[in-house]
Write an enzyme that holds these catalytic residues in place. Structure first.
Site, PDB file in Angstrom:
ATOM      1  N   ARG A   2     -12.331   2.038  -7.824  1.00  0.00           N
ATOM      2  CA  ARG A   2     -11.435   3.141  -8.230  1.00  0.00           C
ATOM      3  C   ARG A   2     -11.812   3.733  -9.626  1.00  0.00           C
ATOM      4  O   ARG A   2     -12.592   3.197 -10.106  1.00  0.00           O
ATOM      5  CB  ARG A   2     -10.176   2.755  -8.006  1.00  0.00           C
TER       6      ARG A   2
ATOM      7  N   ASN B 111       1.394   3.372  -2.895  1.00  0.00           N
ATOM      8  CA  ASN B 111       1.688   3.795  -4.284  1.00  0.00           C
ATOM      9  C   ASN B 111       1.278   5.185  -4.529  1.00  0.00           C
ATOM     10  O   ASN B 111       2.067   5.875  -5.128  1.00  0.00           O
ATOM     11  CB  ASN B 111       1.169   2.946  -5.359  1.00  0.00           C
TER      12      ASN B 111
ATOM     13  N   ARG C  23       0.075   7.575  -2.762  1.00  0.00           N
ATOM     14  CA  ARG C  23       0.656   8.786  -1.919  1.00  0.00           C
ATOM     15  C   ARG C  23       2.024   9.066  -2.387  1.00  0.00           C
ATOM     16  O   ARG C  23       2.634  10.055  -2.141  1.00  0.00           O
ATOM     17  CB  ARG C  23       0.510   8.376  -0.273  1.00  0.00           C
ATOM     18  N   TRP C  24       2.937   8.091  -2.547  1.00  0.00           N
ATOM     19  CA  TRP C  24       4.161   8.239  -3.007  1.00  0.00           C
ATOM     20  C   TRP C  24       4.397   9.011  -4.497  1.00  0.00           C
ATOM     21  O   TRP C  24       5.047   9.961  -4.324  1.00  0.00           O
ATOM     22  CB  TRP C  24       4.742   6.755  -3.464  1.00  0.00           C
TER      23      TRP C  24
ATOM     24  N   ASP D  98       0.797  -1.179  -0.010  1.00  0.00           N
ATOM     25  CA  ASP D  98       0.019   0.124  -0.049  1.00  0.00           C
ATOM     26  C   ASP D  98       0.867   1.214  -0.092  1.00  0.00           C
ATOM     27  O   ASP D  98       2.009   1.318   0.566  1.00  0.00           O
ATOM     28  CB  ASP D  98      -1.040   0.131   1.143  1.00  0.00           C
TER      29      ASP D  98
ATOM     30  N   ARG E 286       2.083  -4.882   6.123  1.00  0.00           N
ATOM     31  CA  ARG E 286       1.335  -4.018   5.413  1.00  0.00           C
ATOM     32  C   ARG E 286       2.186  -2.380   5.222  1.00  0.00           C
ATOM     33  O   ARG E 286       2.418  -1.987   6.573  1.00  0.00           O
ATOM     34  CB  ARG E 286       0.223  -3.383   6.052  1.00  0.00           C
TER      35      ARG E 286
ATOM     36  N   SER F  99      -8.149  -4.745   5.370  1.00  0.00           N
ATOM     37  CA  SER F  99      -8.795  -4.454   4.112  1.00  0.00           C
ATOM     38  C   SER F  99      -9.054  -5.716   3.335  1.00  0.00           C
ATOM     39  O   SER F  99      -8.797  -6.094   2.018  1.00  0.00           O
ATOM     40  CB  SER F  99      -7.683  -3.547   3.282  1.00  0.00           C
TER      41      SER F  99
ATOM     42  N   ARG G 190      -1.124   9.324  -9.775  1.00  0.00           N
ATOM     43  CA  ARG G 190      -1.234   7.957  -8.938  1.00  0.00           C
ATOM     44  C   ARG G 190      -0.446   7.021  -9.707  1.00  0.00           C
ATOM     45  O   ARG G 190       0.194   6.214  -8.973  1.00  0.00           O
ATOM     46  CB  ARG G 190      -2.401   7.691  -8.446  1.00  0.00           C
TER      47      ARG G 190
ATOM     48  N   GLU H 225     -12.610  -4.737  -3.767  1.00  0.00           N
ATOM     49  CA  GLU H 225     -12.948  -3.458  -3.463  1.00  0.00           C
ATOM     50  C   GLU H 225     -12.327  -2.335  -4.504  1.00  0.00           C
ATOM     51  O   GLU H 225     -12.764  -1.177  -4.617  1.00  0.00           O
ATOM     52  CB  GLU H 225     -12.918  -3.264  -2.277  1.00  0.00           C
TER      53      GLU H 225
ATOM     54  N   HIS I 195       2.277   3.340  -9.066  1.00  0.00           N
ATOM     55  CA  HIS I 195       1.978   1.824  -9.221  1.00  0.00           C
ATOM     56  C   HIS I 195       3.145   1.532 -10.100  1.00  0.00           C
ATOM     57  O   HIS I 195       3.717   0.306  -9.843  1.00  0.00           O
ATOM     58  CB  HIS I 195       0.712   1.499 -10.074  1.00  0.00           C
TER      59      HIS I 195
ATOM     60  N   LEU J  73      10.620 -20.645  -5.008  1.00  0.00           N
ATOM     61  CA  LEU J  73       9.756 -19.760  -4.309  1.00  0.00           C
ATOM     62  C   LEU J  73       8.438 -19.881  -4.881  1.00  0.00           C
ATOM     63  O   LEU J  73       8.352 -19.923  -6.108  1.00  0.00           O
ATOM     64  CB  LEU J  73      10.138 -18.546  -4.269  1.00  0.00           C
TER      65      LEU J  73
HETATM   66  C1  IPE Z   1      -5.510  -2.797  -0.030  1.00  0.00           C
HETATM   67  O1  IPE Z   1      -5.017  -1.468  -0.153  1.00  0.00           O
HETATM   68  C2  IPE Z   1      -5.360  -3.641  -1.330  1.00  0.00           C
HETATM   69  C3  IPE Z   1      -4.120  -3.638  -2.052  1.00  0.00           C
HETATM   70  C4  IPE Z   1      -2.924  -3.260  -1.778  1.00  0.00           C
HETATM   71  C5  IPE Z   1      -4.131  -4.419  -3.197  1.00  0.00           C
HETATM   72  P1  IPE Z   1      -6.086  -0.014  -0.294  1.00  0.00           P
HETATM   73  O2  IPE Z   1      -5.441   0.975  -0.529  1.00  0.00           O
HETATM   74  O3  IPE Z   1      -7.085  -0.722  -1.367  1.00  0.00           O
HETATM   75  O4  IPE Z   1      -6.726  -0.388   0.995  1.00  0.00           O
HETATM   76  P2  IPE Z   1      -7.986   0.978   1.909  1.00  0.00           P
HETATM   77  O5  IPE Z   1      -8.902   1.044   0.893  1.00  0.00           O
HETATM   78  O6  IPE Z   1      -7.003   1.825   2.254  1.00  0.00           O
HETATM   79  O7  IPE Z   1      -8.360  -0.060   2.941  1.00  0.00           O
HETATM   80  C1  IPE Z   2      -1.599   0.165  -3.376  1.00  0.00           C
HETATM   81  O1  IPE Z   2      -1.316   1.366  -3.203  1.00  0.00           O
HETATM   82  C2  IPE Z   2      -1.970  -0.128  -4.656  1.00  0.00           C
HETATM   83  C3  IPE Z   2      -3.255  -0.830  -4.839  1.00  0.00           C
HETATM   84  C4  IPE Z   2      -4.192  -0.797  -3.947  1.00  0.00           C
HETATM   85  C5  IPE Z   2      -3.287  -1.368  -6.418  1.00  0.00           C
HETATM   86  P1  IPE Z   2      -2.686   2.619  -3.240  1.00  0.00           P
HETATM   87  O2  IPE Z   2      -3.103   3.000  -4.673  1.00  0.00           O
HETATM   88  O3  IPE Z   2      -3.819   2.117  -2.377  1.00  0.00           O
HETATM   89  O4  IPE Z   2      -1.821   3.833  -2.653  1.00  0.00           O
HETATM   90  P2  IPE Z   2      -2.401   4.986  -1.793  1.00  0.00           P
HETATM   91  O5  IPE Z   2      -3.013   4.307  -0.538  1.00  0.00           O
HETATM   92  O6  IPE Z   2      -3.657   5.710  -2.247  1.00  0.00           O
HETATM   93  O7  IPE Z   2      -1.433   6.032  -1.359  1.00  0.00           O
HETATM   94 MG    MG Z   3      -4.069   2.630  -0.575  1.00  0.00          MG
END
Ligand code: IPE
Ligand code: IPE
Ligand code: MG
Length: 259
Positions: free
Chosen positions: A77, A28, A30-31, A26, A191, A199, A39, A73, A43, A137
């Site tokens: 997006r 990506n 925000r990075w 998690d 995480r 999640s 965004r 879920e 990824h 692995l």
């Molecule tokens: C969880 O991250 C799912 C994955 C990393 C694939 P999310 O960013 O979707 O989780 P929430 O919505 O903050 O709980």
């Molecule tokens: C996790 O990073 C990747 C996926 C859920 C696919 P996010 O896209 O959720 O990144 P944040 O949480 O918005 O920073």
């Molecule tokens: Mg996220």
């Protein structure tokens, strides 16, 4: 029957290197935001981290690595982000599978594939088939995966296969139908990205997993950060319901007999 004993039935062996690590990748978005990038750039960069972590796990002797790539879920997006993620998954399969195969890595994908397009579905099954006999692995990618989906689909399959066992089902009966029945339960859950929640990831299997949360955003996570997580794991006492005294007594006994 599932291949591995459930932690509910028998106390699992604990090793200094976790046998199975499960990661919610998690942070990506925000990075990217911190760098004034879209965004999706996060990824893209996150894929580099995947490469580094897979390599490191293989070198450390981790047997199973499970990565949460797309949740049930995440379809909520924006459409452009969803299709970018699907394209990225496809590209990963096209470009990386031969490298995984050369490195003796078995690829598995868990999740509800029905919403993927035909090309992606075919690539997934080809990659799984190609790498199916590799053993250094097992890399599992959880895509369109949800822990609740998994329990539901397992329950439906179990009931269809054994309607006569109604009222007599045991936990291990269900485990055989869960999508990751080929792996033991995760020893270590990581995480990244600072959120402290599950999640909908591996709800059944995380029952006794050691949980580790870090603020590092996934694209900045690296081999060193992984080692820190493993270090934290090593310092834990995994009791599985027993007392601390029992755990130590058992440790001394197995030390004496050398097993
Ligand atoms: C969880 O991250 C799912 C994955 C990393 C694939 P999310 O960013 O979707 O989780 P929430 O919505 O903050 O709980
Ligand atoms: C996790 O990073 C990747 C996926 C859920 C696919 P996010 O896209 O959720 O990144 P944040 O949480 O918005 O920073
Ligand atoms: Mg996220």
């Amino acid at each position: 029957m599932a291949l591995f004993q459930s932690s509910a039935r028998a106390v699992p062996n604990t090793n200094p290197i976790p046998c199975h690590i499960a990661i919610i990748m998690d942070g990506n978005g925000r990075w990217a935001k911190q760098r004034f990038l879209p965004r999706v750039a996060g990824h893209q960069r996150g894929m580099e981290t995947v490469r580094e972590i897979v390599k490191e796990c293989r070198e450390l002797g981790v047997s199973y690595l499970t990565l949460f790539a797309f949740s049930s879920e995440n379809w909520r997006r924006p459409q452009e982000e969803v299709s970018f993620l699907m394209q990225l998954f496809l590209k990963m399969l096209e470009r990386e599978v031969s490298k995984l195969h050369e490195n003796d890595i078995r690829l598995k994908v868990i999740g509800d594939r029905s919403r993927f397009d035909e090309n992606l579905k075919r690539r997934i099954s080809d990659a799984e088939q190609l790498t199916s006999n590799n053993s250094s692995l097992t890399l599992t990618v959880a895509a369109d995966y949800g822990g609740r989906w998994d329990v539901m689909q397992a329950m439906q399959k179990m009931l269809q296969a054994h309607p006569e066992r109604m009222n007599r089902f045991k936990e291990e009966d269900l485990e055989a139908y869960l999508s990751i029945s080929y792996a033991p339960e995760p020893d270590l859950f990581i995480r990244t990205g600072g959120e402290k929640r599950i999640s909908n990831f591996m709800l059944w299997q995380l029952a006794y997993t050691e949980l580790y949360f870090t603020d590092i955003l996934w694209p900045s996570f690296d081999a060193e950060a992984l080692k820190l997580a493993i270090h934290s794991y090593r310092e834990r006492e995994r009791r599985f319901g027993r007392t601390s005294e029992q755990v130590r007594e058992e440790g001394m006994q197995s030390g004496r007999t050398g097993d």
